[in-house]
Design a protein around this motif. Sequence first.
Motif, PDB file in Angstrom:
ATOM      1  N   ALA A 106     -10.218   2.997  -1.562  1.00  0.00           N
ATOM      2  CA  ALA A 106      -9.875   4.322  -2.071  1.00  0.00           C
ATOM      3  C   ALA A 106      -8.362   4.461  -2.077  1.00  0.00           C
ATOM      4  O   ALA A 106      -7.683   4.060  -1.126  1.00  0.00           O
ATOM      5  CB  ALA A 106     -10.505   5.410  -1.211  1.00  0.00           C
ATOM      6  N   GLU A 107      -7.820   5.025  -3.163  1.00  0.00           N
ATOM      7  CA  GLU A 107      -6.384   5.209  -3.286  1.00  0.00           C
ATOM      8  C   GLU A 107      -6.039   6.692  -3.204  1.00  0.00           C
ATOM      9  O   GLU A 107      -6.723   7.540  -3.780  1.00  0.00           O
ATOM     10  CB  GLU A 107      -5.884   4.637  -4.606  1.00  0.00           C
ATOM     11  N   ASP A 108      -4.953   6.979  -2.485  1.00  0.00           N
ATOM     12  CA  ASP A 108      -4.424   8.327  -2.376  1.00  0.00           C
ATOM     13  C   ASP A 108      -2.907   8.207  -2.504  1.00  0.00           C
ATOM     14  O   ASP A 108      -2.218   7.925  -1.531  1.00  0.00           O
ATOM     15  CB  ASP A 108      -4.810   8.962  -1.045  1.00  0.00           C
ATOM     16  N   GLY A 109      -2.412   8.443  -3.711  1.00  0.00           N
ATOM     17  CA  GLY A 109      -0.992   8.229  -3.957  1.00  0.00           C
ATOM     18  C   GLY A 109      -0.664   6.759  -3.787  1.00  0.00           C
ATOM     19  O   GLY A 109      -1.265   5.893  -4.425  1.00  0.00           O
ATOM     20  N   CYS A 110       0.297   6.467  -2.905  1.00  0.00           N
ATOM     21  CA  CYS A 110       0.695   5.083  -2.654  1.00  0.00           C
ATOM     22  C   CYS A 110      -0.134   4.414  -1.564  1.00  0.00           C
ATOM     23  O   CYS A 110       0.099   3.239  -1.257  1.00  0.00           O
ATOM     24  CB  CYS A 110       2.177   5.028  -2.255  1.00  0.00           C
ATOM     25  N   GLU A 111      -1.083   5.135  -0.975  1.00  0.00           N
ATOM     26  CA  GLU A 111      -1.887   4.559   0.098  1.00  0.00           C
ATOM     27  C   GLU A 111      -3.226   4.027  -0.436  1.00  0.00           C
ATOM     28  O   GLU A 111      -3.978   4.747  -1.086  1.00  0.00           O
ATOM     29  CB  GLU A 111      -2.159   5.586   1.196  1.00  0.00           C
ATOM     30  N   LEU A 112      -3.474   2.773  -0.140  1.00  0.00           N
ATOM     31  CA  LEU A 112      -4.747   2.142  -0.460  1.00  0.00           C
ATOM     32  C   LEU A 112      -5.484   1.879   0.840  1.00  0.00           C
ATOM     33  O   LEU A 112      -4.983   1.158   1.707  1.00  0.00           O
ATOM     34  CB  LEU A 112      -4.527   0.826  -1.204  1.00  0.00           C
ATOM     35  N   THR A 113      -6.687   2.474   0.982  1.00  0.00           N
ATOM     36  CA  THR A 113      -7.504   2.257   2.169  1.00  0.00           C
ATOM     37  C   THR A 113      -8.688   1.375   1.800  1.00  0.00           C
ATOM     38  O   THR A 113      -9.444   1.680   0.873  1.00  0.00           O
ATOM     39  CB  THR A 113      -8.007   3.579   2.759  1.00  0.00           C
ATOM     40  N   GLU A 114      -8.846   0.280   2.528  1.00  0.00           N
ATOM     41  CA  GLU A 114      -9.934  -0.664   2.283  1.00  0.00           C
ATOM     42  C   GLU A 114     -10.843  -0.731   3.513  1.00  0.00           C
ATOM     43  O   GLU A 114     -10.364  -0.707   4.648  1.00  0.00           O
ATOM     44  CB  GLU A 114      -9.386  -2.055   1.996  1.00  0.00           C
ATOM     45  N   VAL A 115     -12.137  -0.851   3.249  1.00  0.00           N
ATOM     46  CA  VAL A 115     -13.129  -0.984   4.315  1.00  0.00           C
ATOM     47  C   VAL A 115     -13.987  -2.212   4.028  1.00  0.00           C
ATOM     48  O   VAL A 115     -14.560  -2.344   2.941  1.00  0.00           O
ATOM     49  CB  VAL A 115     -14.026   0.264   4.422  1.00  0.00           C
TER      50      VAL A 115
END
Length: 221
Positions: free
Chosen positions: A42-51
């Motif tokens: 999931a992307e939020d602005g410049c942050e990419l969170t991976e699970v």
Amino acid sequence: MKRWLAVVAVLALAPLGAGPAAAAPNIYHTISSTHGGAYVAAEDGCELTEVFLSSSVAMYAAQPGPVNKQGLTSVFVRVTDTCGSVTAAAGGGGVLFEAEAMNMAKLVADPRLRNASVSTTMEGTDADGNPVTVELNATWTGTGELEHTTISNPDHFPDGNVVAVDNNLRRDAVAEVSVEVAGRSVSGTDEGASLELVKANCVEVARPGVEGFFPCFGFPG
């Protein structure tokens, strides 16, 4: 994060040709092992969170020996700054946060792999070794046809013989994953997930006088 899994078929195997003086065979059964894996981002602005998620439930037994039932669930979370100025070798962005956790939570799965789920609270650590708590909820819904394969692998070594047999089921699935950790929440869908079920057995017959012959576990002696 590796995907785990592997399993055993409850099939009777004939003797492996050892003479009457040979040691009694060692027989290991994976009575059933069901595994679900998923990856969501999931992307939020410049942050990419991976699970990265793996969950399983299995029953194992040696012969003779008791049946052991075990669940295993693991999750790895990584948050990356995709706008950061770092080398391509670092994955295209600076890592802002990482955490991993594992426990013995069991995957709850339909025998025909039509659906599965796991919900658990896990204790783990972040990249600095600090304790974190991970709240995990995940479901899999089968989408593809049920695939069935069988594999038989006889092999011969100077110290003895081995026969391994797998009886496998697999189905493509869609996974819905939700994770909360260290004040961060992420949820997403993996359209390319899968569910797998393996049943197997492995039979070892050592030659007379041979010790330490365990090819079923990767040690042929």
